[in-house]
Enzyme design. Structure first.
Site, PDB file in Angstrom:
ATOM      1  CD  GLU A 256      35.892  88.632  39.095  1.00 12.40           C
ATOM      2  OE1 GLU A 256      34.666  88.778  38.941  1.00 12.40           O
ATOM      3  OE2 GLU A 256      36.403  87.843  39.908  1.00 12.40           O
TER       4      GLU A 256
ATOM      5  CB  SER B 160      30.663  86.155  45.530  1.00 14.55           C
ATOM      6  OG  SER B 160      29.954  87.317  45.926  1.00 14.55           O
TER       7      SER B 160
HETATM    8  O1  KIV Z   1      29.318  87.661  42.739  1.00 14.91           O
HETATM    9  C1  KIV Z   1      30.080  88.618  42.965  1.00 14.91           C
HETATM   10  O2  KIV Z   1      30.408  88.947  44.112  1.00 14.91           O
HETATM   11  C2  KIV Z   1      30.597  89.366  41.835  1.00 14.91           C
HETATM   12  C3  KIV Z   1      31.671  90.372  42.112  1.00 14.91           C
HETATM   13  C4  KIV Z   1      32.961  89.681  42.223  1.00 14.91           C
HETATM   14  C5  KIV Z   1      31.685  91.453  41.096  1.00 14.91           C
HETATM   15  O3  KIV Z   1      30.194  89.146  40.749  1.00 14.91           O
END
Ligand code: KIV
Length: 290
Positions: A207, A70
């Site tokens: 998720e 992310s």
């Molecule tokens: O990349 C990320 O932040 C994630 C979370 C949403 C679990 O995979």
């Protein structure tokens, strides 16, 4: 270590909790997380992409920090997680490791770094352990990623799995829809959860799945479930730090609770600084060398 009234370091009767109160002079390990599940102790995970922010969360007793891909949309300015590279993940993960003392640091394997073969997954996961110093990796996919998980675990690399809404598949999903709705999708989610546990994953992120289904998965698995948009009955909860702290511009997903409004705080500070510079009131005498 003093426990503030809001600290999760002690239970209500004052005894130390497994994760927050028990571990003081070393990093949290996957064994601690297994023990927490046995004790029914819930824990929090936040993402982090830099040393300073990670240090704040470490000092706040967050036992697990995720260097999520992310970072693509929350730190590097991309629209999705898809463009994130291994080199970027190594650099960000190394910073998070340097900024922390106690948290278990989990780093995401980015899109394209593990889907080709289990051998590719092992090569890139090893980079995150050797070059960045993380304690575990995360990858997306249930049954489809089981062989890769098995190989990493055999090689001594702890793996957190991620099923349900897997953001690296945004183009296949056509967005970020809730997963596991309807009988067939719910059964597939259960099969995915069992497949990653069987393959040796130490935890699994769920998720954007209906709360009732996430509760069922949590009950049926021996490993901890980490929910994000999966209701309150998971063993742990994760939020993206820029969402939870109110840094994200515009809409955030329904499952996000904003615990602060950092975007407004920083914006106000920047405007005040610029105004004082314009007015000639900064720097004041106390900020000036004689
Ligand atoms: O990349 C990320 O932040 C994630 C979370 C949403 C679990 O995979």
């Amino acid at each position: 270590m003093n426990a503030s009234p809001l600290s999760p370091a002690q239970t209500q009767d004052g005894t130390p909790t497994v994760l927050y109160g028990g571990v003081t002079n070393r990093r949290v390990t996957v064994r601690d997380l297994a023990k927490a599940k046995q004790h029914g102790e819930r824990w929090a995970m936040l993402t982090a992409y830099d040393a300073l922010t990670a240090g704040v969360f470490d000092e706040a007793d967050i036992p697990v920090l995720l260097v999520g891909d992310s970072a693509g949309n929350c730190h590097l300015g991309y629209e999705t997680t898809v463009p994130v590279t291994m080199d970027q993940m190594v650099m960000l993960s190394a910073a998070v490791v340097r900024g922390t003392k106690r948290a278990l640091i989990v780093a995401d394997l980015p899109f394209g770094s593990y889907q080709e073969s289990p051998a590719q997954a092992l090569h890139n996961a090893a980079r995150l352990l050797k070059e960045a110093g993380v304690g575990a990796v995360k990858l997306e996919g249930g049954e489809r990623s089981a062989r890769a998980i098995e190989l990493l675990v055999e090689a001594g690399i702890p793996v957190m799995a991620h099923i349900g809404l897997t953001p690296q598949s945004v183009h296949a999903f056509g967005g970020y829809p809730v997963q596991g709705r309807g009988d067939e999708a719910a059964h597939q989610l259960l099969r995915d959860a069992k497949a990653v546990q069987q393959a040796g994953a130490f935890a699994v992120v769920l998720e954007a799945v209906p709360a009732e289904l996430a509760a069922q998965v949590t009950e049926q698995l021996a490993i901890p479930t980490v929910g994000i948009g999966a209701g309150v009955n998971c063993d742990a909860q994760v939020l993206v730090w820029t969402d939870f702290a109110g840094m994200t511009a515009g809409r955030v997903p329904k499952f996000v609770k904003q615990y602060a409004n950092l975007r407004a705080v920083l914006g106000d500070a920047a405007r005040e600084f610029a105004a004082e510079v314009g007015a000639g009131t900064f720097p004041a005498p106390e900020h000036t060398f004689k």
